[in-house]
Design a protein around this motif. Structure first.
Motif, PDB file in Angstrom:
ATOM      1  N   ARG A 130       9.799  -4.695   7.863  1.00 40.07           N
ATOM      2  CA  ARG A 130       9.338  -5.299   6.617  1.00 40.07           C
ATOM      3  C   ARG A 130      10.492  -6.018   5.923  1.00 40.07           C
ATOM      4  NH1 ARG A 130       3.679  -4.720   5.503  1.00 40.07           N
ATOM      5  NH2 ARG A 130       2.968  -2.912   6.676  1.00 40.07           N
ATOM      6  N   ARG A 131      10.213  -7.209   5.423  1.00 44.37           N
ATOM      7  CA  ARG A 131      11.209  -8.003   4.714  1.00 44.37           C
ATOM      8  C   ARG A 131      10.592  -8.574   3.444  1.00 44.37           C
ATOM      9  NH1 ARG A 131      13.756  -5.528   7.639  1.00 44.37           N
ATOM     10  NH2 ARG A 131      15.312  -6.164   9.169  1.00 44.37           N
ATOM     11  N   GLY A 132      11.439  -9.059   2.575  1.00 42.49           N
ATOM     12  CA  GLY A 132      10.959  -9.713   1.370  1.00 42.49           C
ATOM     13  C   GLY A 132      10.214  -8.763   0.452  1.00 42.49           C
ATOM     14  N   LEU A 133       9.141  -9.280  -0.151  1.00 42.22           N
ATOM     15  CA  LEU A 133       8.362  -8.487  -1.091  1.00 42.22           C
ATOM     16  C   LEU A 133       7.776  -7.246  -0.422  1.00 42.22           C
ATOM     17  CD1 LEU A 133       7.041  -8.046  -3.835  1.00 42.22           C
ATOM     18  CD2 LEU A 133       5.159  -9.537  -3.087  1.00 42.22           C
ATOM     19  N   MET A 134       7.260  -7.393   0.812  1.00 43.01           N
ATOM     20  CA  MET A 134       6.684  -6.239   1.509  1.00 43.01           C
ATOM     21  C   MET A 134       7.749  -5.191   1.794  1.00 43.01           C
ATOM     22  SD  MET A 134       3.495  -6.290   1.688  1.00 43.01           S
ATOM     23  CE  MET A 134       3.439  -4.807   2.695  1.00 43.01           C
ATOM     24  N   GLY A 135       8.970  -5.628   2.045  1.00 43.54           N
ATOM     25  CA  GLY A 135      10.058  -4.680   2.252  1.00 43.54           C
ATOM     26  C   GLY A 135      10.342  -3.874   1.003  1.00 43.54           C
ATOM     27  N   ARG A 136      10.346  -4.553  -0.149  1.00 43.68           N
ATOM     28  CA  ARG A 136      10.598  -3.853  -1.410  1.00 43.68           C
ATOM     29  C   ARG A 136       9.486  -2.861  -1.713  1.00 43.68           C
ATOM     30  NH1 ARG A 136      11.918  -9.265  -2.768  1.00 43.68           N
ATOM     31  NH2 ARG A 136      14.173  -9.574  -2.993  1.00 43.68           N
ATOM     32  N   LEU A 137       8.250  -3.281  -1.472  1.00 46.25           N
ATOM     33  CA  LEU A 137       7.120  -2.396  -1.723  1.00 46.25           C
ATOM     34  C   LEU A 137       7.128  -1.203  -0.763  1.00 46.25           C
ATOM     35  CD1 LEU A 137       4.241  -4.985  -2.324  1.00 46.25           C
ATOM     36  CD2 LEU A 137       5.517  -3.681  -4.028  1.00 46.25           C
ATOM     37  N   THR A 138       7.534  -1.458   0.485  1.00 45.65           N
ATOM     38  CA  THR A 138       7.544  -0.390   1.482  1.00 45.65           C
ATOM     39  C   THR A 138       8.544   0.698   1.117  1.00 45.65           C
ATOM     40  OG1 THR A 138       6.835  -1.912   3.235  1.00 45.65           O
ATOM     41  CG2 THR A 138       7.872   0.134   3.940  1.00 45.65           C
ATOM     42  N   ARG A 139       9.635   0.326   0.481  1.00 48.86           N
ATOM     43  CA  ARG A 139      10.647   1.314   0.105  1.00 48.86           C
ATOM     44  C   ARG A 139      10.105   2.368  -0.864  1.00 48.86           C
ATOM     45  NH1 ARG A 139      15.468  -2.993  -1.221  1.00 48.86           N
ATOM     46  NH2 ARG A 139      15.081  -4.307   0.604  1.00 48.86           N
ATOM     47  N   VAL A 140       9.106   1.978  -1.647  1.00 46.69           N
ATOM     48  CA  VAL A 140       8.504   2.920  -2.612  1.00 46.69           C
ATOM     49  C   VAL A 140       7.024   3.129  -2.309  1.00 46.69           C
ATOM     50  CG1 VAL A 140      10.153   2.470  -4.451  1.00 46.69           C
ATOM     51  CG2 VAL A 140       8.134   1.011  -4.239  1.00 46.69           C
ATOM     52  N   GLN A 141       6.657   2.989  -1.034  1.00 44.74           N
ATOM     53  CA  GLN A 141       5.244   3.021  -0.670  1.00 44.74           C
ATOM     54  C   GLN A 141       4.584   4.366  -0.945  1.00 44.74           C
ATOM     55  OE1 GLN A 141       4.859   2.269   3.544  1.00 44.74           O
ATOM     56  NE2 GLN A 141       6.028   4.068   4.122  1.00 44.74           N
ATOM     57  N   GLY A 142       5.351   5.427  -0.965  1.00 46.80           N
ATOM     58  CA  GLY A 142       4.769   6.727  -1.278  1.00 46.80           C
ATOM     59  C   GLY A 142       4.176   6.746  -2.675  1.00 46.80           C
ATOM     60  N   TYR A 143       4.916   6.169  -3.635  1.00 45.47           N
ATOM     61  CA  TYR A 143       4.425   6.125  -5.010  1.00 45.47           C
ATOM     62  C   TYR A 143       3.240   5.178  -5.152  1.00 45.47           C
ATOM     63  CZ  TYR A 143       8.902   8.388  -5.938  1.00 45.47           C
ATOM     64  OH  TYR A 143       9.964   9.258  -5.923  1.00 45.47           O
ATOM     65  N   LEU A 144       3.166   4.185  -4.269  1.00 46.63           N
ATOM     66  CA  LEU A 144       2.079   3.208  -4.330  1.00 46.63           C
ATOM     67  C   LEU A 144       0.845   3.658  -3.553  1.00 46.63           C
ATOM     68  CD1 LEU A 144       4.115  -0.089  -3.774  1.00 46.63           C
ATOM     69  CD2 LEU A 144       3.274   0.838  -5.938  1.00 46.63           C
ATOM     70  N   PHE A 145       0.975   4.755  -2.799  1.00 53.60           N
ATOM     71  CA  PHE A 145      -0.090   5.149  -1.880  1.00 53.60           C
ATOM     72  C   PHE A 145      -1.425   5.351  -2.592  1.00 53.60           C
ATOM     73  CE2 PHE A 145      -2.316   8.565   0.554  1.00 53.60           C
ATOM     74  CZ  PHE A 145      -2.640   7.793   1.658  1.00 53.60           C
ATOM     75  N   PHE A 146      -1.445   6.166  -3.628  1.00 53.33           N
ATOM     76  CA  PHE A 146      -2.715   6.442  -4.303  1.00 53.33           C
ATOM     77  C   PHE A 146      -3.250   5.239  -5.074  1.00 53.33           C
ATOM     78  CE2 PHE A 146      -1.518  10.768  -3.249  1.00 53.33           C
ATOM     79  CZ  PHE A 146      -2.736  11.298  -2.867  1.00 53.33           C
ATOM     80  N   PRO A 147      -2.408   4.462  -5.768  1.00 53.03           N
ATOM     81  CA  PRO A 147      -2.945   3.216  -6.348  1.00 53.03           C
ATOM     82  C   PRO A 147      -3.557   2.286  -5.313  1.00 53.03           C
ATOM     83  CG  PRO A 147      -0.843   3.750  -7.363  1.00 53.03           C
ATOM     84  CD  PRO A 147      -1.024   4.727  -6.233  1.00 53.03           C
ATOM     85  N   LEU A 148      -2.927   2.203  -4.133  1.00 48.58           N
ATOM     86  CA  LEU A 148      -3.463   1.335  -3.081  1.00 48.58           C
ATOM     87  C   LEU A 148      -4.797   1.841  -2.543  1.00 48.58           C
ATOM     88  CD1 LEU A 148      -0.243   0.426  -1.055  1.00 48.58           C
ATOM     89  CD2 LEU A 148      -1.672  -1.141  -2.391  1.00 48.58           C
ATOM     90  N   LEU A 149      -5.034   3.148  -2.649  1.00 48.25           N
ATOM     91  CA  LEU A 149      -6.304   3.692  -2.173  1.00 48.25           C
ATOM     92  C   LEU A 149      -7.504   3.150  -2.954  1.00 48.25           C
ATOM     93  CD1 LEU A 149      -5.591   7.470  -1.391  1.00 48.25           C
ATOM     94  CD2 LEU A 149      -5.905   5.579   0.221  1.00 48.25           C
ATOM     95  N   THR A 150      -7.266   2.607  -4.146  1.00 49.60           N
ATOM     96  CA  THR A 150      -8.374   2.003  -4.894  1.00 49.60           C
ATOM     97  C   THR A 150      -8.955   0.813  -4.135  1.00 49.60           C
ATOM     98  OG1 THR A 150      -6.843   0.606  -6.161  1.00 49.60           O
ATOM     99  CG2 THR A 150      -7.457   2.745  -7.115  1.00 49.60           C
ATOM    100  N   LEU A 151      -8.190   0.275  -3.199  1.00 51.61           N
ATOM    101  CA  LEU A 151      -8.655  -0.851  -2.384  1.00 51.61           C
ATOM    102  C   LEU A 151      -9.153  -0.410  -1.011  1.00 51.61           C
ATOM    103  CD1 LEU A 151      -5.753  -3.357  -3.165  1.00 51.61           C
ATOM    104  CD2 LEU A 151      -7.998  -3.236  -4.256  1.00 51.61           C
ATOM    105  N   GLU A 152      -9.040   0.884  -0.711  1.00 50.68           N
ATOM    106  CA  GLU A 152      -9.406   1.372   0.623  1.00 50.68           C
ATOM    107  C   GLU A 152     -10.895   1.236   0.897  1.00 50.68           C
ATOM    108  OE1 GLU A 152      -9.019   3.019   4.464  1.00 50.68           O
ATOM    109  OE2 GLU A 152      -7.707   1.914   3.087  1.00 50.68           O
ATOM    110  N   GLY A 153     -11.735   1.406  -0.121  1.00 54.93           N
ATOM    111  CA  GLY A 153     -13.171   1.234   0.084  1.00 54.93           C
ATOM    112  C   GLY A 153     -13.491  -0.172   0.546  1.00 54.93           C
ATOM    113  N   LEU A 154     -12.893  -1.157  -0.130  1.00 60.88           N
ATOM    114  CA  LEU A 154     -13.087  -2.551   0.266  1.00 60.88           C
ATOM    115  C   LEU A 154     -12.549  -2.784   1.671  1.00 60.88           C
ATOM    116  CD1 LEU A 154     -14.132  -5.227  -0.939  1.00 60.88           C
ATOM    117  CD2 LEU A 154     -11.778  -5.706  -1.659  1.00 60.88           C
ATOM    118  N   ASN A 155     -11.407  -2.165   1.992  1.00 63.87           N
ATOM    119  CA  ASN A 155     -10.803  -2.313   3.314  1.00 63.87           C
ATOM    120  C   ASN A 155     -11.700  -1.748   4.415  1.00 63.87           C
ATOM    121  OD1 ASN A 155      -8.556  -2.839   5.172  1.00 63.87           O
ATOM    122  ND2 ASN A 155      -8.319  -0.619   5.217  1.00 63.87           N
TER     123      ASN A 155
END
Length: 336
Positions: free
Chosen positions: A132-157
């Motif tokens: 991962r590089r760029g913005l995705m790299g930065r987000l990946t570094r803290v992806q644990g904290y983002l995991f549950f917020p991202l789950l709000t999109l899992e239904g759509l996914n």
């Protein structure tokens, strides 16, 4: 004779259990529909949307159990039930789910074989995070904290992946039945929603329902294997060790089983995938005793503790996304 009596008793218990589940879900769904009609153009409709997110997830749990031949007496009958519940009840492709889930059960947490640890928005393996590089790299570094917020999109996914699988050129069993069922389901659901509610309220209703559905699904499946040992691609393990060492149970007994659709008994579910939900607690006692004797690690923790483990694990994986050319001294001076 005694064995036949015991078998008959277990079968009756299974039938009784799923009859109760069907009645409870039927009443809950009827209540949600009645509430929707009675509330009319009110923002309290968002409570109905949240309730539907919970109900659809519970329906998905039963579809999952049907896919494992747990609910009815024969494989074809379970498949028919699972397909109806998945497509009409949830809006997902049963064939896509079966293909993905079968691969997972055969090789849980094995690199290159378990689709549940393949890279997506979240990286589950350090080697994927390192790319991962760029913005995705930065987000990946803290992806644990983002995991549950991202789950709000899992239904759509999940809906998107179902449509993508059905539209692909791959062989799909029951493709046109599933396409027709899912289209009819969404046509009825969205048609009623947008016909009876103002446009903004209808979109808000749909957003809340999808968010609750995604978070509930993800929060029920994530504790099962995330943060457990990852099996290298070429390492050979016997069936028992492979299933037990990579799975995590959630403590809590009957309430956890009701909340998570039996997924709290993940170790036993992986060892006996055709075992119906009401019998997993008894199997747990036997499996735990055997693991103690055989000195095989048996993992069980509380629900909220498991979430902490998942978040910490994903953040550790995400550290691999750091820039390999970044000088620590320069980075510190920049922050200063």
């Amino acid at each position: 004779m005694a064995a036949a009596v015991r078998s008959g008793g277990l079968l009756e218990r299974t039938r009784g259990f799923y009859l109760i589940v069907a009645v409870v879900l039927g009443v809950a769904l009827a209540g949600a529909v009645a509430g929707f009609v009675l509330l009319g153009e009110s923002w309290f409709q968002l409570l109905i949307a949240a309730a539907l997110g919970l109900i659809f997830t519970q329906i998905a749990f039963v579809a999952h159990e049907a896919s494992h031949r747990q609910v009815l007496g024969s494989g074809p009958a379970n498949d028919r039930l699972g397909r109806v519940l998945a497509t009409v009840g949830v809006g997902m492709s049963y064939a896509w789910w079966m293909t993905k889930h079968t691969r997972h059960h055969a090789n849980p947490n094995r690199v290159g074989k378990d689709p549940d640890i393949e890279v997506d928005t979240i990286s589950f393996l350090p080697q994927d995070a390192a790319k991962r590089r760029g913005l995705m790299g930065r987000l990946t570094r803290v992806q644990g904290y983002l995991f549950f917020p991202l789950l709000t999109l899992e239904g759509l996914n999940l809906h998107y992946r179902s449509f993508a699988a059905l539209a692909s050129r791959d062989a799909v069993k029951g493709r046109w039945i599933e396409i027709g069922s899912i289209i009819a389901r969404f046509a009825l659901y969205l048609g009623v929603l947008f016909a009876l509610l103002p446009l903004g309220m209808a979109f808000a209703f749909l957003g809340v329902q999808l968010a609750v559905f995604g978070v509930y699904m993800g929060a029920s499946f994530a504790p099962n294997h995330k943060g457990m040992p990852v099996v290298p691609r070429d390492l050979k393990l016997d069936f028992f060790s492979k299933q037990v060492r990579t799975s995590r149970n959630i403590s809590g007994g009957w309430w956890a089983s009701a909340l998570m659709g039996g997924l709290n008994y993940q170790v036993e579910h992986h060892l006996f995938p055709n075992m119906p939900r009401p019998h997993l607690a008894a199997a747990r006692r036997i499996v735990r005793a055997y693991c103690t004797t055989a000195q095989v690690p048996y993992t069980e923790t509380s629900l909220f503790r498991s979430y902490g483990i998942v978040i910490a694990h994903l953040n550790r994986v995400g550290l691999a996304a750091r820039d390999p050319f970044e000088c620590p001294v320069i980075a510190q001076l920049r922050r200063a």
